[in-house]
Enzyme design. Structure first.
Site, mmCIF file in Angstrom:
data_model
loop_
_atom_site.group_PDB
_atom_site.id
_atom_site.type_symbol
_atom_site.label_atom_id
_atom_site.label_comp_id
_atom_site.label_asym_id
_atom_site.label_seq_id
_atom_site.Cartn_x
_atom_site.Cartn_y
_atom_site.Cartn_z
ATOM 1 C CB ALA A 15 -23.498 -52.012 36.687
ATOM 2 C CG HIS A 279 -52.911 -32.253 43.176
ATOM 3 N ND1 HIS A 279 -51.581 -32.172 42.811
ATOM 4 C CD2 HIS A 279 -53.069 -31.422 44.233
ATOM 5 C CE1 HIS A 279 -50.973 -31.302 43.602
ATOM 6 N NE2 HIS A 279 -51.856 -30.843 44.479
#
Length: 301
Positions: A15, A279
């Site tokens: 991992a 945005h």
């Protein structure tokens, strides 16, 4: 079964960065992936632990399984598949059977076969070549950069070292800020960071503050239906200077470069917070985390 619809076990740093990258790919192709990891967190030794937990939640939601604090004792091929014997830190043993076993032992410097001993270049016990600030070895006209010297084994780190090394040969003053070398884990979502982790600043006794912003509150991420993750900003409590930025997002590897540029120029959290961001963009999450770090809370969450 198709080759990708198999039971896959990942061991020996299963991992860590390479383990979760490979596991994430196999999982999305349809395999059933189990990662066996000796450490107590995923993502390797250098990852911020809060970020590691966020990534683990995302990958677990996708179907990956993790056995942390667990070591592999043996693996053998049987008619049923590859039998793996593992043991957790409490001493409890467990048997897993997989169709494919991936062993992610990490990387090491490739210096054994270069003939360095023939010319007298020194190598440390780990196979790395010691260099000075100009990347000179113990033989002044022989230089070394990248994976064969100390530091992260990253292509972009080696590229910068190569440029700076040659500039130094031509009379320049070599300088590289290793705190501003970003790291990226290419899973889905990606993980990226630059600078110090929260564990680093705690251990150093540095006064710090944190600003964070979830991707679930970011307009572009919601539009893309890709809301796993967050941005975590660590700034100095007194000066507001950025100490570290950590991102979990499908585009974390792209976003981290803005943070790296800011840190290279010694920016504060307020500096980024006051820059107008388009945005809707995912980069607004970095701005919002910086607003949270310097002002106490973000605007849109």
């Amino acid at each position: 079964k198709q080759w990708y619809q198999r039971r896959v076990a990942i061991t020996a740093g299963g991992a860590g960065v390479i383990g979760v990258e490979l596991g994430s790919v196999w999982q999305r192709l349809g395999a059933k992936v189990t990662a066996i990891e000796f450490l107590g967190n995923i993502g390797g030794a250098g990852i911020d632990l809060e970020i590691a937990k966020s990534l683990q939640r995302s990958l677990t939601k996708q179907g990956m399984k993790f056995k942390l604090n667990t070591k592999v004792l043996s693996a053998e091929r049987t008619p049923e598949g590859i039998k793996v014997i593992a043991e957790n830190k409490k001493g409890k043993k467990e048997e897993l059977t997989s169709d494919i076993l991936l062993v992610c032992v990490g990387r090491r410097p490739y210096t054994n076969s270069l003939g360095l001993d023939n010319i007298g270049v020194q190598v440390d016990p780990k196979g790395k070549i010691p260099v000075n600030e100009r990347f000179q070895t113990n033989i002044e006209n022989i230089y070394a950069i990248g994976d064969v010297i100390d530091g992260p084994m990253l292509a972009h780190k080696a590229e910068d070292e190569g440029i700076i090394c040659v500039e130094g040969m031509l009379g320049g003053v070599p300088h590289i800020n290793y705190d501003c070398v970003p790291s990226v884990v290419y899973t889905h979502p990606e993980v990226a960071w630059v600078g110090k982790t929260e564990e680093d600043v705690k251990a150093a006794g540095t006064p710090y503050k944190i600003g964070s912003f979830p991707m679930a509150a970011n307009s572009r991420s919601k539009t893309n239906q890709d809301t796993d993750g967050l941005v975590k900003v660590i700034a100095h409590k007194d000066t507001d200077r950025l100490l570290g930025v950590h991102i979990v997002s499908s585009v974390a590897g792209e976003l981290i470069n803005e943070a790296t540029l800011a840190m290279e120029y010694g920016a504060s959290a307020e500096d980024i917070a006051r820059v107008c961001h388009a945005h809707p963009t995912v980069s607004e999450a970095l701005k919002e985390a910086c607003v949270a770090a310097y002002a106490g809370k973000p605007i849109n969450f």
